[in-house]
Design a protein around this motif. Structure first.
Motif, PDB file in Angstrom:
ATOM      1  N   HIS A 330     -26.675  -3.325  74.153  1.00 28.35           N
ATOM      2  CA  HIS A 330     -25.590  -3.844  73.330  1.00 28.35           C
ATOM      3  C   HIS A 330     -26.071  -4.255  71.940  1.00 28.35           C
ATOM      4  O   HIS A 330     -27.247  -4.562  71.734  1.00 28.35           O
ATOM      5  CB  HIS A 330     -24.935  -5.064  73.996  1.00 28.35           C
ATOM      6  N   LEU A 331     -25.116  -4.289  71.022  1.00 28.01           N
ATOM      7  CA  LEU A 331     -25.335  -4.792  69.674  1.00 28.01           C
ATOM      8  C   LEU A 331     -24.308  -5.883  69.401  1.00 28.01           C
ATOM      9  O   LEU A 331     -23.124  -5.746  69.732  1.00 28.01           O
ATOM     10  CB  LEU A 331     -25.155  -3.666  68.644  1.00 28.01           C
ATOM     11  N   SER A 332     -24.770  -6.986  68.790  1.00 27.25           N
ATOM     12  CA  SER A 332     -23.857  -8.046  68.359  1.00 27.25           C
ATOM     13  C   SER A 332     -24.077  -8.266  66.870  1.00 27.25           C
ATOM     14  O   SER A 332     -25.170  -8.649  66.448  1.00 27.25           O
ATOM     15  CB  SER A 332     -24.116  -9.337  69.135  1.00 27.25           C
ATOM     16  N   LYS A 348     -21.090  -2.531  73.424  1.00 26.07           N
ATOM     17  CA  LYS A 348     -22.001  -1.681  74.178  1.00 26.07           C
ATOM     18  C   LYS A 348     -22.282  -0.403  73.395  1.00 26.07           C
ATOM     19  O   LYS A 348     -21.372   0.262  72.895  1.00 26.07           O
ATOM     20  CB  LYS A 348     -21.400  -1.329  75.540  1.00 26.07           C
ATOM     21  N   LEU A 349     -23.572  -0.056  73.308  1.00 24.67           N
ATOM     22  CA  LEU A 349     -23.989   1.136  72.592  1.00 24.67           C
ATOM     23  C   LEU A 349     -23.815   2.370  73.456  1.00 24.67           C
ATOM     24  O   LEU A 349     -23.718   2.282  74.692  1.00 24.67           O
ATOM     25  CB  LEU A 349     -25.449   0.994  72.147  1.00 24.67           C
ATOM     26  N   TRP A 350     -23.819   3.548  72.802  1.00 21.30           N
ATOM     27  CA  TRP A 350     -23.620   4.793  73.538  1.00 21.30           C
ATOM     28  C   TRP A 350     -24.759   5.056  74.514  1.00 21.30           C
ATOM     29  O   TRP A 350     -24.547   5.563  75.607  1.00 21.30           O
ATOM     30  CB  TRP A 350     -23.492   5.971  72.565  1.00 21.30           C
ATOM     31  N   SER A 351     -25.981   4.686  74.135  1.00 15.42           N
ATOM     32  CA  SER A 351     -27.134   4.866  75.014  1.00 15.42           C
ATOM     33  C   SER A 351     -28.099   3.705  74.807  1.00 15.42           C
ATOM     34  O   SER A 351     -27.815   2.770  74.050  1.00 15.42           O
ATOM     35  CB  SER A 351     -27.814   6.219  74.737  1.00 15.42           C
ATOM     36  N   LEU A 352     -29.239   3.778  75.446  1.00 12.67           N
ATOM     37  CA  LEU A 352     -30.199   2.679  75.417  1.00 12.67           C
ATOM     38  C   LEU A 352     -31.042   2.711  74.153  1.00 12.67           C
ATOM     39  O   LEU A 352     -31.366   3.779  73.623  1.00 12.67           O
ATOM     40  CB  LEU A 352     -31.112   2.747  76.635  1.00 12.67           C
ATOM     41  N   VAL A 353     -31.422   1.520  73.681  1.00  4.01           N
ATOM     42  CA  VAL A 353     -32.343   1.382  72.560  1.00  4.01           C
ATOM     43  C   VAL A 353     -33.492   0.470  72.974  1.00  4.01           C
ATOM     44  O   VAL A 353     -33.412  -0.245  73.977  1.00  4.01           O
ATOM     45  CB  VAL A 353     -31.638   0.811  71.316  1.00  4.01           C
ATOM     46  N   LYS A 354     -34.545   0.492  72.173  1.00  6.45           N
ATOM     47  CA  LYS A 354     -35.671  -0.413  72.377  1.00  6.45           C
ATOM     48  C   LYS A 354     -35.407  -1.648  71.525  1.00  6.45           C
ATOM     49  O   LYS A 354     -35.650  -1.652  70.317  1.00  6.45           O
ATOM     50  CB  LYS A 354     -36.976   0.268  71.981  1.00  6.45           C
ATOM     51  N   ALA A 355     -34.933  -2.697  72.161  1.00  3.49           N
ATOM     52  CA  ALA A 355     -34.464  -3.870  71.419  1.00  3.49           C
ATOM     53  C   ALA A 355     -35.561  -4.490  70.567  1.00  3.49           C
ATOM     54  O   ALA A 355     -35.308  -4.951  69.444  1.00  3.49           O
ATOM     55  CB  ALA A 355     -33.897  -4.903  72.389  1.00  3.49           C
ATOM     56  N   ASP A 386     -20.208   2.755  72.891  1.00  7.15           N
ATOM     57  CA  ASP A 386     -19.783   3.347  74.156  1.00  7.15           C
ATOM     58  C   ASP A 386     -18.342   3.850  74.060  1.00  7.15           C
ATOM     59  O   ASP A 386     -18.007   4.916  74.560  1.00  7.15           O
ATOM     60  CB  ASP A 386     -19.923   2.306  75.273  1.00  7.15           C
ATOM     61  N   ILE A 387     -17.478   3.074  73.404  1.00 10.71           N
ATOM     62  CA  ILE A 387     -16.106   3.483  73.138  1.00 10.71           C
ATOM     63  C   ILE A 387     -16.064   4.083  71.743  1.00 10.71           C
ATOM     64  O   ILE A 387     -16.366   3.402  70.764  1.00 10.71           O
ATOM     65  CB  ILE A 387     -15.128   2.296  73.238  1.00 10.71           C
ATOM     66  N   ASP A 388     -15.725   5.347  71.629  1.00 12.69           N
ATOM     67  CA  ASP A 388     -15.743   6.049  70.349  1.00 12.69           C
ATOM     68  C   ASP A 388     -14.723   5.438  69.394  1.00 12.69           C
ATOM     69  O   ASP A 388     -13.526   5.374  69.686  1.00 12.69           O
ATOM     70  CB  ASP A 388     -15.432   7.531  70.578  1.00 12.69           C
ATOM     71  N   ASP A 389     -15.194   4.949  68.239  1.00 11.00           N
ATOM     72  CA  ASP A 389     -14.293   4.376  67.237  1.00 11.00           C
ATOM     73  C   ASP A 389     -13.974   5.358  66.127  1.00 11.00           C
ATOM     74  O   ASP A 389     -13.383   4.994  65.105  1.00 11.00           O
ATOM     75  CB  ASP A 389     -14.883   3.096  66.647  1.00 11.00           C
TER      76      ASP A 389
END
Length: 602
Positions: A330-332, A348-355, A386-389
């Motif tokens: 996720h990103l805030s 929620k992001l589309w896929s995983l990132v290295k925080a 995750d939800i296409d804007d």
């Protein structure tokens, strides 16, 4: 705004707990069974026949509690408990349990509006039309009034004692569903003066399963015969799931939604140009103004390993106005000052990132840049969230031509001029039904639907809430917010939402108030857990299967190493489903099956 507030109290933990010991149950002494009236059973397959539902929609329908708690009357408050359900003929029925005689009586109250049926068989509705009806839902407002939805879009206010409908209205959704009224289910409701503030969910007119969580205000004036004037839509939140927790607080001025995925405020832009957005004027109820805003608030690009996201802020924006946090999923991002307002609360992001490798920078010209490092390198993201804007990747012409050339072999024709055969996985994406274990998050909204605060559980997973009788108990003690139970390690920890004075508004904090030892482990071991609730006094917690047993786990505050577990066979092997449960009086559990009402002395 983004907080981690779930802090366990070590004094409420029991590291010496060893487990639960099964104790035999004498059903002749503590269990009574009352058959439903002839011809009015609740075999739900009549509702669900020939309907194709998405996973999240089906999950919400299965979790719906068909038995509603009834507030006790002033007389016989300690000896007589009341609950309500609606049979398949849409007759509102009362379940009256007398503790002194240990008898259960079923009485009809009033006939609700009965739907005429689905669309005619000669019509060909759009695949996005949310025409599938829901089961009826009920919420008690007090000992006299009951709010009822027939599942097909009609909402009625029932006076219990007289057995009359004193107000009736219809839910019209967001206006894009292509059907009116729109099938809906009640989530919560509260009587505020002569108004009823309620929350309901309905399906969005979309091929993918999405839900509208609508906050509505209904007149409780029985003299108002105009159904169009009875109900007003305050705001609509849109998301991928039905919230597991919903509460109306502060006399309908604020609302809490608890869910794994976030919600976005829905705003109809049908009367605006493409570059316009509708902004509600808080100073004038019902008034709207059109404000020019850009189509997208950011631009982004990517390579094999990284994603760069840019926001254009006002020059000399201070860093103190920016709150940006990353985790693997996720990103805030919150930007708040006099000239900028950007809000991406825990998206929620589309896929995983290295925080740990993600960061952000702010330049003097107002360019805010986020650097996201992909976990799955060499994978191209179709969009950021995750939800296409609808914000497309920014590409230079040379890069775009390269990608187009590489995709031609998948989208063009082969050497014989035949269309290239694609793997169905590339063209058909189902809902992710195996995505379990997401942390629960709570968002607080005002009447206009603006998210004013978020509480992140710090990785805790949702377990359950208390029986609905907690609401009645809290109203006697003053306005409070229903508690929750979340999974922390192997335990089920109970948290209470508390108000904390900060400046001009009340922020919410959470307080750990009790623990059901090892219940998180117990719940994870159950493959069939249709209903999970706990006693508001923390004496026990119960897991009820969809078609067989009720498991009761007792709790004491003396930190004993062994607790008692009891098992009650609800259906005795019959091919019927359990469709509801409530706690009436003190330690009297009432379970509703498709053919019986079962009372259990806990």
């Amino acid at each position: 705004m983004f907080k981690r507030q779930f802090i366990p109290d070590k004094n409420l933990l029991n590291p010496k707990f060893d487990g639960y010991k099964l104790s035999p149950t004498n059903e002749k002494e503590c269990v009574t069974r009352t058959s439903l009236p002839n011809g009015s059973d609740l075999r739900m397959n009549k509702f669900m026949a020939n309907h194709r539902l998405g996973f999240r929609d089906l999950q919400a329908r299965v979790r719906l509690n068909h038995l509603a708690y009834g507030f006790p009357t002033s007389t016989n408050k300690q000896q007589q408990g009341v609950a309500f359900y609606v049979d398949l003929e849409f007759q509102l029925m009362s379940v009256i349990y007398n503790k002194e005689t240990n008898e259960t009586h079923l009485q009809p109250i009033v006939q609700l509006i009965q739907p005429l049926g689905n669309l005619p068989n000669y019509s060909e509705p759009s695949a996005t039309l949310p025409s599938d009806p829901y089961s009826p839902s009920l919420i008690s407002l007090n000992s006299e009034l009951l709010l009822a939805s027939n599942g097909a879009g009609y909402i009625e206010l029932v006076h219990i004692r007289s057995g009359t409908v004193i107000a009736s209205t219809r839910y019209d959704g967001d206006g894009s569903e292509g059907i009116s009224p729109v099938p809906c289910v009640l989530l919560d409701a509260q009587l505020v003066g002569n108004k009823i503030v309620m929350m309901a969910y309905s399906r969005v007119a979309s091929k993918n399963t999405q839900f509208n969580i609508s906050t509505l205000e209904m007149s409780a004036d029985s003299n108002n015969n105009n159904t169009n004037d009875l109900i007003t839509t305050l705001n609509i939140q849109r998301g991928l799931e039905v919230p597991t927790y919903c509460a109306i607080i502060e006399n309908g001025e604020r609302f809490i939604l608890g869910s794994e995925s976030p919600y976005e405020k829905f705003t109809s832009a049908s009367t605006c140009d493409d570059n316009d957005a509708i902004i509600t004027d808080a100073s004038t109820p019902g008034a709207t103004t059109i404000t020019k805003t850009p189509k997208s608030s950011y631009s982004w690009t990517q390579d094999n390993t990284d994603i760069t996201v840019q926001f254009i802020l006002s020059p000399n924006t201070p860093k103190s106005a920016i709150s940006c946090q990353f985790n693997n999923t996720h990103l805030s991002l919150i930007v708040r000052d006099d000239q900028n307002e950007i809000s991406y609360p825990f998206r929620k992001l589309w896929s995983l990132v290295k925080a740990d490798d993600c960061t952000w920078t702010l330049e003097s010209d107002g360019t805010l840049t986020l650097f996201l490092n992909k976990q799955d390198q060499h994978t191209r993201w179709p969009h950021i969230f995750d939800i296409d804007d609808g914000v497309m990747e920014t590409l230079d012409p040379a890069k775009l031509a390269e990608i187009t050339e590489r995709l031609e072999k998948f989208t063009g024709n082969d050497a014989n001029n035949n269309p290239t055969v694609q793997n169905p996985v590339a063209t058909d994406m189902d809902e992710d039904i195996d995505d379990k274990g997401e942390p629960i998050r709570f968002a607080i909204y005002d009447r206009l639907g603006q998210c004013i605060e978020e509480i992140y559980s710090g990785g805790c997973e949702w377990l359950c809430k208390a029986f609905d009788c907690e609401k009645e108990q809290e109203q006697r003690q003053g306005e409070q917010i229903p508690s929750i139970c979340v999974k922390v390690d192997v335990d089920g920890q109970i948290y209470k939402f508390l108000k904390e004075e900060q400046g001009e508004r009340n922020n919410l904090q959470t307080k750990h108030i009790n623990t059901f030892d090892a219940f998180g482990f117990v719940q994870a071991s159950k493959r069939d857990s249709r209903f999970i609730y706990y006693d508001p006094k923390f004496k026990f917690i119960v897991i009820i299967e969809s078609s067989r047993n009720a498991y009761i786990y007792y709790h004491h505050d003396d930190k004993r190493s062994i607790e008692t577990q009891k098992l009650v066979d609800l259906t005795r092997g019959e091919d019927v489903n359990v469709v509801g449960c409530q706690l009436l009086l003190d330690n009297v559990l009432v379970v509703l099956t498709e053919t019986q009402v079962i009372t259990i002395q806990i």
